[in-house]
Design a protein around this motif. Structure first.
Motif, PDB file in Angstrom:
ATOM      1  N   GLU A   1     -30.053  -6.470  40.017  1.00  0.00           N
ATOM      2  CA  GLU A   1     -29.104  -6.210  41.101  1.00  0.00           C
ATOM      3  C   GLU A   1     -29.784  -6.387  42.441  1.00  0.00           C
ATOM      4  OE1 GLU A   1     -26.732  -2.731  41.042  1.00  0.00           O
ATOM      5  OE2 GLU A   1     -25.234  -3.963  40.029  1.00  0.00           O
ATOM      6  N   ALA A   2     -31.000  -5.822  42.545  1.00  0.00           N
ATOM      7  CA  ALA A   2     -31.747  -5.923  43.793  1.00  0.00           C
ATOM      8  C   ALA A   2     -32.050  -7.382  44.102  1.00  0.00           C
ATOM      9  CB  ALA A   2     -33.044  -5.128  43.676  1.00  0.00           C
ATOM     10  N   PHE A   3     -32.411  -8.122  43.079  1.00  0.00           N
ATOM     11  CA  PHE A   3     -32.738  -9.529  43.276  1.00  0.00           C
ATOM     12  C   PHE A   3     -31.510 -10.288  43.772  1.00  0.00           C
ATOM     13  CE2 PHE A   3     -33.276 -13.894  41.779  1.00  0.00           C
ATOM     14  CZ  PHE A   3     -34.523 -14.184  42.296  1.00  0.00           C
ATOM     15  N   ASN A   4     -30.376 -10.021  43.138  1.00  0.00           N
ATOM     16  CA  ASN A   4     -29.146 -10.692  43.545  1.00  0.00           C
ATOM     17  C   ASN A   4     -28.808 -10.388  44.997  1.00  0.00           C
ATOM     18  OD1 ASN A   4     -28.790 -11.864  41.100  1.00  0.00           O
ATOM     19  ND2 ASN A   4     -27.492 -10.222  40.288  1.00  0.00           N
ATOM     20  N   PHE A   5     -29.189  -9.219  45.427  1.00  0.00           N
ATOM     21  CA  PHE A   5     -28.896  -8.792  46.788  1.00  0.00           C
ATOM     22  C   PHE A   5     -29.822  -9.488  47.786  1.00  0.00           C
ATOM     23  CE2 PHE A   5     -29.264  -5.640  50.241  1.00  0.00           C
ATOM     24  CZ  PHE A   5     -27.927  -5.575  50.592  1.00  0.00           C
ATOM     25  N   LEU A   6     -31.068  -9.725  47.369  1.00  0.00           N
ATOM     26  CA  LEU A   6     -32.094 -10.192  48.304  1.00  0.00           C
ATOM     27  C   LEU A   6     -32.271 -11.705  48.319  1.00  0.00           C
ATOM     28  CD1 LEU A   6     -34.929  -7.622  47.523  1.00  0.00           C
ATOM     29  CD2 LEU A   6     -33.593  -7.738  49.628  1.00  0.00           C
ATOM     30  N   ASN A   7     -31.844 -12.387  47.265  1.00  0.00           N
ATOM     31  CA  ASN A   7     -32.291 -13.774  47.100  1.00  0.00           C
ATOM     32  C   ASN A   7     -31.678 -14.742  48.108  1.00  0.00           C
ATOM     33  OD1 ASN A   7     -29.720 -14.001  46.230  1.00  0.00           O
ATOM     34  ND2 ASN A   7     -30.213 -14.584  44.134  1.00  0.00           N
ATOM     35  N   VAL A   8     -32.393 -15.832  48.296  1.00  0.00           N
ATOM     36  CA  VAL A   8     -31.889 -16.941  49.095  1.00  0.00           C
ATOM     37  C   VAL A   8     -32.045 -18.199  48.241  1.00  0.00           C
ATOM     38  CG1 VAL A   8     -32.380 -15.980  51.353  1.00  0.00           C
ATOM     39  CG2 VAL A   8     -34.170 -17.193  50.113  1.00  0.00           C
ATOM     40  N   GLU A   9     -31.272 -19.218  48.547  1.00  0.00           N
ATOM     41  CA  GLU A   9     -31.350 -20.422  47.736  1.00  0.00           C
ATOM     42  C   GLU A   9     -32.400 -21.357  48.314  1.00  0.00           C
ATOM     43  OE1 GLU A   9     -27.516 -21.950  47.016  1.00  0.00           O
ATOM     44  OE2 GLU A   9     -28.191 -23.453  45.576  1.00  0.00           O
ATOM     45  N   VAL A  10     -33.354 -21.733  47.514  1.00  0.00           N
ATOM     46  CA  VAL A  10     -34.356 -22.712  47.933  1.00  0.00           C
ATOM     47  C   VAL A  10     -34.349 -23.812  46.882  1.00  0.00           C
ATOM     48  CG1 VAL A  10     -36.800 -23.197  48.239  1.00  0.00           C
ATOM     49  CG2 VAL A  10     -35.839 -21.062  49.129  1.00  0.00           C
ATOM     50  N   GLY A  11     -33.955 -24.983  47.331  1.00  0.00           N
ATOM     51  CA  GLY A  11     -33.853 -26.079  46.369  1.00  0.00           C
ATOM     52  C   GLY A  11     -32.806 -25.729  45.322  1.00  0.00           C
ATOM     53  N   THR A  12     -33.219 -25.813  44.074  1.00  0.00           N
ATOM     54  CA  THR A  12     -32.253 -25.539  43.008  1.00  0.00           C
ATOM     55  C   THR A  12     -32.297 -24.087  42.559  1.00  0.00           C
ATOM     56  OG1 THR A  12     -33.920 -26.218  41.435  1.00  0.00           O
ATOM     57  CG2 THR A  12     -32.321 -27.886  42.107  1.00  0.00           C
ATOM     58  N   GLU A  13     -33.270 -23.335  43.001  1.00  0.00           N
ATOM     59  CA  GLU A  13     -33.378 -21.969  42.473  1.00  0.00           C
ATOM     60  C   GLU A  13     -33.206 -20.913  43.565  1.00  0.00           C
ATOM     61  OE1 GLU A  13     -37.188 -21.294  40.743  1.00  0.00           O
ATOM     62  OE2 GLU A  13     -38.289 -22.108  42.448  1.00  0.00           O
ATOM     63  N   PHE A  14     -32.861 -19.725  43.054  1.00  0.00           N
ATOM     64  CA  PHE A  14     -32.711 -18.598  43.953  1.00  0.00           C
ATOM     65  C   PHE A  14     -34.026 -17.828  43.981  1.00  0.00           C
ATOM     66  CE2 PHE A  14     -28.465 -19.680  42.750  1.00  0.00           C
ATOM     67  CZ  PHE A  14     -27.746 -19.495  43.913  1.00  0.00           C
ATOM     68  N   VAL A  15     -34.501 -17.549  45.165  1.00  0.00           N
ATOM     69  CA  VAL A  15     -35.791 -16.871  45.267  1.00  0.00           C
ATOM     70  C   VAL A  15     -35.751 -15.788  46.333  1.00  0.00           C
ATOM     71  CG1 VAL A  15     -37.144 -18.853  44.513  1.00  0.00           C
ATOM     72  CG2 VAL A  15     -36.603 -18.554  46.930  1.00  0.00           C
TER      73      VAL A  15
END
Lengths: 787, 787
Positions: A266-280
C-alpha cells in the motif's frame, strides 16, 4: 500496536502518535504493575494497608485503564473498536471490579467479611492491553490446542478410570492398610485421585507398597499403569501440544508477514512514480522516509540498505527490493529472539524460495560499528602508540579478533573518518596469522581463564582463613586490572556498546563486588555489625564471576561470539569460517557452541513465559488465598508457642506435612502463595501439600471421626450420628480442594510446562537446522558482492 | 539377517537357509532366555538351585551360542566374519563367562565366596545376535547421541557446581538444620548431590524448607535453580536426544533402502533378458521367483503386484517397476509399525519424489480378503437366506460396512469363485445409503456400547450383592450372544482372520471370562475354597471388556478402523472418504481417531524399548544384587520377629525408609531388583530408596557416630577416635552407592526415557502429517486406475 487499523485524519494521527508514545506505554505498564501488586497490601496482606488506601489506588488504576481505552477508541474506527473482544473484556472487567469494590466496601463497613472475587480478574488487564501481544499470542496458541488436548485428556481419564475400577476390585476387599493405617483402595474416587497423583509420580512407591507387600505380582498392575499413563500419555500430551504449537506459530507468523507485506505494498502504491516501464520510489523519497520511520538509523546502515535495494545504482528503488530491504521496524523491535528463530525455521521448512522474505523479516540486522579513535590516542598519541603500549594492547587484544587488525589497517588508511561501514571488512578477514602468533594473542584470555578457575577453588575453601580472604582482594584487583586494560585497548564507547551484554555483565559484577567488598570490610573493621545481606551479595557476585568461563569458551571458538564483543566488526549472521584459533578440541565442536548460543538466546523469550506464568499464578494465588488463608501458620519451631510443631493447626498433628516442617508452605499472603504454586509446579510432594496441608484440616477431622467411629465400633458405643456429618463435611471441603489442585496441575504442569518444553525443543531444532543452513553463506555472499 | 553378505556356493546357501530357519532362530532365542533367567536361580535366588545345576545350564547356553556363531562363520566369508565386532563381542563374552565360572566354581569349592562378575555381561548376547537388529539399532542411536549429550551434561554439571558453591557460601555458615536434625548444606559434595536430586524433583520442597524458613528471599535461589536446571536443562536433553534420534533414524533408513535397492538391482541384472531396446524380466520368471521368495503369497496378491509391475500388459517386468513392486519381505516382516511410521515421515520430509520408494518399502501391504461363502449357507441355504435370517444379519452387520453390501453383490454376481481381488471393490464404495438406513444398521453396535457402559456401572457396584453377581451372568451371556451372532453373520474363517486382532481380543476375553466365572462358581458352590487368583483374573477380564468401548469408537468413525475388522475389503492406507456414518461429533473428529490409532500402532515398537530396557535393567540389577543384597529384609510388619519394623536392619531405625515400609524395595533377588529399578526410573523418592535404604545402613552408622560425637562433645568424653573411622567408612560406601544410583539415573532417566519420549513424539508427528498427506489418495488412485 502496528496491526491496528486507525483513522487517517490529521487529528487522529496526532492522537495515534500520542497513544504510542513511550510515556503512555510506560504509564500503562506502571498502572498494571500497581494493580497487580495491590495483592501484597490487601488482606491477607504481606504488608497490611487499610482498605481505603488499597481501594483508592485500585480506583485510580481502573481510571487509568479506562482512560487508555477511551484514548484507543478515539484512535480506532468505532466499528473496529467495538468488534475487538479485548476492549470489551477490559471494560467488563473494570465494571465488575467497581461493583465488587462497592459491595465489599459497604459490607466491610457494617463488619461483614465477604470475598473480593474480582481480584481474580486482574490478570485480564495484563493480557488484554495491546502492549502484551506476546502473552496474548501464547494464550491464543493454548486456546487452539485445547480441542486436541481434550481428546487425549478424555482417553487419559478413561484409562485412569478403568485402572481405578481394577484397583477397587483387586485391592478393595483385601482390607489392606496404608502406612498410616487408613484403609487402602476402598473408594473408587479416592483410588482415581491416588492414581492421578501416581501419573505425576509424586506418590510413586508409597501407593504401591501395601499391594506389593501383600503379593509381589500386584506390582505388575502398577508398572503397567505407570508405563501407560505416566510415560505414554504424558508424552502424548507433549506431542499434541508441540505439534499444535508449531502449527499455530507458523500460522501467526504467516499472517504477520502477510499483513506487513500488504501494508508495505500500500505504501509503495502511494509513493511510486513511473520511470520507464516500471513503477519505482526515488532515492530521495526513500531516504526521507527511512529518516522518518527509523530516525536512529546510522547513515552507514541506511547506505547499506539502499545499496541492497538499488543494486544497479539507478537512483531509485523497485517494488521487489522495496519489500525486501525497507527498514520496517517490525520484529526486530520486539526483540523476541525465539520468534525470530521460529520464523527462520518455519520459513526454511516451508519454502526455500522464501529466503528473501526471511531477510525481509529479519531486517538484515546489520551491526555497524563505528571504529572510533581511542580517546587516549587523541590526548597523548605518542604514549599510546609507544612500543610498550602497543605490546600491551597486542597482548590484551582478544585472540579471536584476527580480522580486527585488518579492520584497524583500513581505519588507519581512511584516518579522519570516525565512522565507516566496517561490515565491508568481513571480506578481508583472513587467516594470515601463524598459529604461534594466535597463541600469543590468546595468552591474555587464557591467563584470565586460569585465574577464574583458581578463584573458584579459593571460593570453595573456607573464607574464614585470613589468607583466603586476602586472596579475594587479589582476585578482585586482577579483575579490575583486566577491565582497565581492556578499556585501554578498546575504545570505551565501543566497549560499552548497546549490544555488548557480556562486557556490561563483567563490569557491573566487578564494580558491584568491589563496592560490596569495601562495604563489608568497613563494617567488619568497625566490628559493630556484620550485615548478612551485604555478605550474601558479595558471595553471589563472586560466584557469578565464574560464569565468565562460559563466556570465554563461547567466545574462543567462534566468530559468532564476536557479535557480543567489542570493537569487532560484526554481522549478526556471520559464519565461523575456516579460520579457527586454537582451543581444546571439545570446545571447538560447533555443536557445543550451538548449545551454548541457543541457551543464551532463549533468554529473552523466557520473559513471555514469565508473563504467561504470572497471569496464571496470580489467578490461582488469589483463589488459593481466599480459600486457604490462615489455615496454617508458620511459627518458629524452636519457640514454645502452642502448636508451633503442628503449624498452628491441631488438625495437622502427626501429619507428614507437619513432620516435614512444611508450615511455611501456606496461602497466607501472595508471596507465600506464589512459592507454594511453584512447588506444586515442580510436582513432587504436591499431594502432601494438598491433602495434608490444605485440605486435610477438614479431612483430618473426618479421619478423626472415622477413628472415633472405629474406636466407637470397637467398644460398641454411640457417636455414629456425629461421624457421617463430620465425614460428609470433610468430604465436601476435601473434594473442592482436590479440584483446585488438579485444576492447577492440568493447567500449569500439563499445559504450560509442556508448551515451555515445546518452545525449547523448537529453539534447539532451529539452532541445529541453522547451523549448516545456507542463510549465512547467502548473506555473506551478498555482502561480499557488495563489498 | 538380510543384509549380511554370504558365500554363494550351493553348500553355503543350504547352510544359510538352515541358519535362517525358524527353528534355529527359536532355539537361539530360547537359549538367550534361559541364560538370562538363570539370575532367578543363582544366589541371591528367587528359587534357589544348586550351583552345579545353574553352571551346567549356563555352559549349555554358552555352547549353543558358540555353535550358532560357528554356523554363522561357515555361512559368511571369513573376512566379513572377523571384521564384525558383534561376533568378536560374543566370543569374548563366552570366554570371559567360562573363566568366571571356573574361578567362581573352584573358589566356591573351597568355600570362598566371590563375585560372579560375568553375569553383567549376559545382556551382550541379547544385543549382539543378528536376530535383535532393532535393539542394536537403538543402541547405535544412543551411542551416536553421546557426544552431544556430553556437551549438555558438562554445561549442566557446571551449572550444578556453580549453584552448589553458591549454596555452600549462602547457607553453609548459618548452622541451619534439616528436619531430621543433620546439618544443612555444609559439604560441597553433599550439596551437589542434593541439588542433583532436586533436578529430578524428588526432594523438591524438602531441600528448600530450612533456607526458606530462615528467610523467604532464599526461595528465589531454589526457584532459579529449578527453572535453569530442572526445566531448561532437562528440556535441552530431550531436544538434543530427539534431534539425534531423528537424524540417525533417517540415516539408518536411508542406508537400508539403499542396500535393498542395490541388491534388487543385482538380482535384476542377473535375471534380465533383452526385449527390444530394454532389459526386462519375463512374467514367468517373475512369478517363479515370487513363489520362491514369498511362498505364502496369495495368487490374487501376486496378480495385483504383477499388474502394478506390468501396467501395459506386455508380459514382462521392466527395471523401474521391478524395484517398485517386487514383494521383497523387507520391513513388513519385522512388523515394527514405528519404523514404518518413521520411514513415512522421513521420506516425506526428505523428498516428495520419494513417494515411489515409500510404496516400495511398504510393499504396498494389500490385504486381500477371500470373500468366502458362509458354511451355514452351504449346509442349509434356505434357512440362512430366509427373511428372518437376512434381517438378523442386516442388524448385526456393522454400520460402517456400507461398501460391504456391494462387495456381497459382486460376490453373488461372480458366484462360484471362492476368492477374488476384493480390493477392486473399493472403487465401488459409495454413500448410497440414506442416513436412516445407516442408523438402523448401527443399532446393533450402539446397543452393545450401551450394554458395556451399564456393565461398567455394575462392576463399580459392590459385587457381594447377589443381584449384581447374577447380572454378571446376564452380561456374559449377552456378550456370548454377540459373538455367536457375528459368527452367524460373518464367515468364521474371515472373522478370525490373521489380522483381526480385535475379534481375537473380544473372543478370547469372553471365553476366558466364561471359563473363569464357571470355575469360580464351582469353587464357591463347593464352599471349600475361594481362590483369590481365579477371582482376580475374572475381575480383570471383566474390566478389560470395557476396553471395547474404545474399539467401538475407533471403528465407528473411520474406514481406517475397517482394516482391523472382519469381512471388509481393506487396504492399509485407505482414506476416510466423505462417506462418514453418524456418530457423536466428538468421535468423528479425525484428530481423535489419529490419537487412538497412533496409540494402538505404537504398541509393537514398545517391544524394542522393552528389549532395550531389559538389557540395561539386567546389568544394573546384577550389579545392585552383588552390592546390596541381604542388606534389607522384608519381614511381615505384624510378626513379632525382631527388626520387622526396621527391615531387619537396626541401622534403619527411625529412617524414612522404614517409616514408609519400603522394606520390600530391596536387591535380594532379581525380581525385587527389577521392581526397585522401575521405582528408580519413576524417580520420585529415589533418594530415599538410595540413601535411606541402601547406602544409609553405612551412612547411618556414620550419623550415629556423629550423634555419639555430639553427645561426646556435650559431656566432653572420649570416642573421638571411633568417629572419624566410622565416618570415613560411611563416606566410602555412601559415595559408591551414590555413583551407582546417579549412573542409573543418567542412563535410564536422562537417556532412555528421553529416547522413549522422542519415539512417541515422532510417532505422533508422523500420524499427524500422514493424516492429510497425499499417500492415501495416490495409492487409492492407482488402485482405482487398475480396477
Amino acid at each position: 500496536n502496528r496491526n491496528v487499523e486507525f483513522e487517517t485524519s490529521p487529528q487522529a494521527i496526532r492522537l495515534y502518535y500520542f497513544y504510542n508514545h513511550w510515556t503512555m506505554r510506560a504509564a500503562i505498564y506502571f498502572f498494571i504493575f500497581v494493580d497487580l501488586s495491590l495483592a501484597l497490601f490487601e488482606k491477607p496482606a504481606l504488608f497490611p494497608l487499610p482498605l481505603l488506601a488499597t481501594s483508592l489506588v485500585e480506583v485510580l488504576c481502573l481510571t487509568a485503564f479506562f482512560g487508555r481505552l477511551v484514548h484507543f477508541a478515539k484512535v480506532t474506527p468505532q466499528m473496529v473498536f467495538w468488534k475487538d473482544t479485548k476492549n470489551i473484556c477490559v471494560m467488563v472487567t473494570i465494571v465488575l471490579t467497581l461493583i465488587d469494590l462497592i459491595i465489599y466496601g459497604s459490607l466491610e463497613a457494617v463488619n461483614i467479611h465477604s470475598v473480593r472475587w474480582s481480584r481474580v480478574l486482574r490478570p485480564i488487564f495484563v493480557v488484554n492491553f495491546p502492549e502484551s501481544r506476546q502473552i496474548r499470542r501464547a494464550f491464543r496458541s493454548i486456546r487452539n490446542t485445547l480441542p486436541d488436548i481434550l481428546y487425549v485428556f478424555l482417553l487419559f481419564i478413561f484409562s485412569v478410570l478403568i485402572f481405578s475400577l481394577m484397583a477397587l476390585k483387586l485391592f478393595g476387599n483385601r482390607s489392606l492398610k496404608t502406612v498410616d493405617g487408613s484403609p487402602y483402595f476402598t473408594n473408587i474416587l479416592e483410588i482415581a485421585f491416588e492414581l492421578y497423583i501416581l501419573v505425576t509420580t509424586a506418590n510413586s512407591p508409597d501407593v504401591m507398597m501395601p499391594a506389593y507387600d501383600f503379593n509381589w505380582w500386584y506390582s505388575l498392575y502398577f508398572i503397567t499403569y505407570i508405563i501407560i499413563n505416566t510415560y505414554i500419555f504424558m508424552s502424548v500430551f507433549l506431542a499434541v501440544i508441540y505439534n499444535n504449537y508449531r502449527k499455530h506459530l507458523k500460522n501467526e507468523i504467516r499472517k504477520l508477514a502477510y499483513l506487513k507485506r500488504y501494508k508495505m505494498m500500500e505504501a509503495f502504491n502511494f509513493l511510486n512514480v513511473e520511470v520507464g516501464t516500471e513503477f519505482v520510489v526515488t532515492e530521495a523519497r526513500w531516504k526521507q522516509l527511512v529518516k522518518v520511520v527509523a530516525p536512529d538509523i546510522t547513515s552507514s546502515h541506511m547506505e547499506l540498505l539502499l545499496r541492497i535495494c538499488d543494486e544497479e545504482r539507478k537512483g531509485h528503488v523497485g517494488m521487489v527490493t522495496w519489500l525486501l530491504a525497507f527498514p520496517f521496524p517490525a520484529l526486530s523491535q520486539s526483540g523476541v529472539a525465539g520468534v525470530l528463530l521460529a520464523i527462520l525455521r518455519l520459513l526454511f521448512l516451508a519454502d526455500k524460495m522464501n529466503f528473501l522474505r526471511l531477510a525481509d523479516l529479519l531486517n538484515i540486522q546489520v551491526v555497524t560499528i563505528n571504529v572510533k579513535t581511542h580517546p587516549l590516542e587523541t590526548w597523548m598519541p605518542r604514549v599510546y602508540q609507544s612500543p610498550a603500549s602497543l605490546l600491551v594492547r597486542k597482548v590484551v587484544r582478544h585472540r579471536r579478533e584476527v580480522g580486527k587488525s585488518s579492520g584497524y589497517a583500513m581505519s588507519d588508511l581512511k584516518k579522519g573518518k570516525a565512522s565507516r561501514l566496517s561490515f565491508l571488512l568481513h571480506a578481508s578477514w583472513s587467516c594470515s596469522r601463524t598459529p604461534d602468533e594466535m597463541c600469543f594473542l590468546g595468552f591474555f584470555v587464557w591467563a584470565y581463564d586460569v585465574i577464574i578457575l583458581i578463584n573458584a577453588i579459593f571460593i570453595a575453601l573456607d573464607e574464614k582463613n585470613p589468607f583466603i580472604s586476602y586472596a579475594e582482594w587479589v582476585f578482585l584487583s586482577l579483575y579490575i586490572i583486566e577491565i582497565l586494560l581492556k578499556l585501554y585497548t578498546y575504545e570505551p564507547r565501543t566497549y560499552f556498546g548497546m549490544k555488548q551484554y557480556w562486557n556490561w555483565f563483567d563490569t557491573l559484577i566487578i564494580i558491584a563486588a568491589l563496592l560490596a567488598s569495601v562495604a563489608t570490610a568497613t563494617i567488619q573493621s568497625a566490628r559493630k555489625y556484620n550485615s548478612q545481606q551485604v555478605l550474601d551479595i558479595v558471595l553471589i557476585l563472586r560466584i557469578l564471576r565464574l560464569l565468565r568461563v562460559i563466556v570465554s569458551i563461547q567466545r574462543s571458538g567462534s566468530f559468532q561470539g564476536a557479535w557480543g564483543d567489542a570493537a569487532t566488526p560484526g554481522l549478526l549472521l556471520q559464519k565461523a569460517s575456516s579460520c579457527q584459533p586454537k582451543a581444546p578440541e571439545l570446545f571447538l565442536d560447533p555443536r557445543f557452541r550451538v548449545i551454548v548460543t541457543t541457551l543464551i538466546n532463549i533468554g529473552p523469550t523466557m520473559l513471555v513465559f514469565g508473563g504467561l506464568i504470572l497471569v496464571v499464578y496470580y489467578a490461582f494465588a488469589i483463589i488459593g488465598m481466599e480459600a486457604f488463608h490462615g489455615k496454617i501458620q508458620y511459627l518458629d519451631p524452636n519457640s514454645t508457642a502452642p502448636g508451633a510443631l503442628v503449624c498452628g493447626n491441631p488438625a495437622l498433628n502427626g501429619s507428614v506435612f507437619a513432620r516435614d516442617r512444611y508450615c511455611k508452605n501456606n496461602f497466607n499472603d501472595i508471596a507465600s502463595s506464589f512459592i507454594v504454586l511453584i512447588e506444586l509446579t515442580v510436582v513432587n510432594q504436591w499431594h502432601d501439600i494438598l491433602s495434608e496441608g490444605l485440605a486435610l484440616p477438614a479431612q483430618r477431622r473426618g479421619m478423626l471421626g472415622v477413628a472415633s467411629r472405629r474406636r466407637g465400633g470397637g467398644v460398641h458405643l454411640g457417636g455414629t450420628d456425629f461421624v457421617p456429618m463430620a465425614d460428609g463435611f470433610a468430604r465436601v471441603t476435601h473434594q473442592a480442594a482436590k479440584l483446585y489442585f488438579i485444576g492447577f496441575h492440568v493447567v500449569v504442569v500439563i499445559l504450560i510446562v509442556n508448551i515451555f518444553i515445546a518452545f525449547i525443543l523448537e529453539a534447539f531444532f532451529v539452532a541445529y537446522s541453522l547451523e549448516k543452513s545456507e542463510v549465512e553463506t547467502a548473506i555473506e555472499k551478498k555482502i561480499q558482492e557488495l563489498g
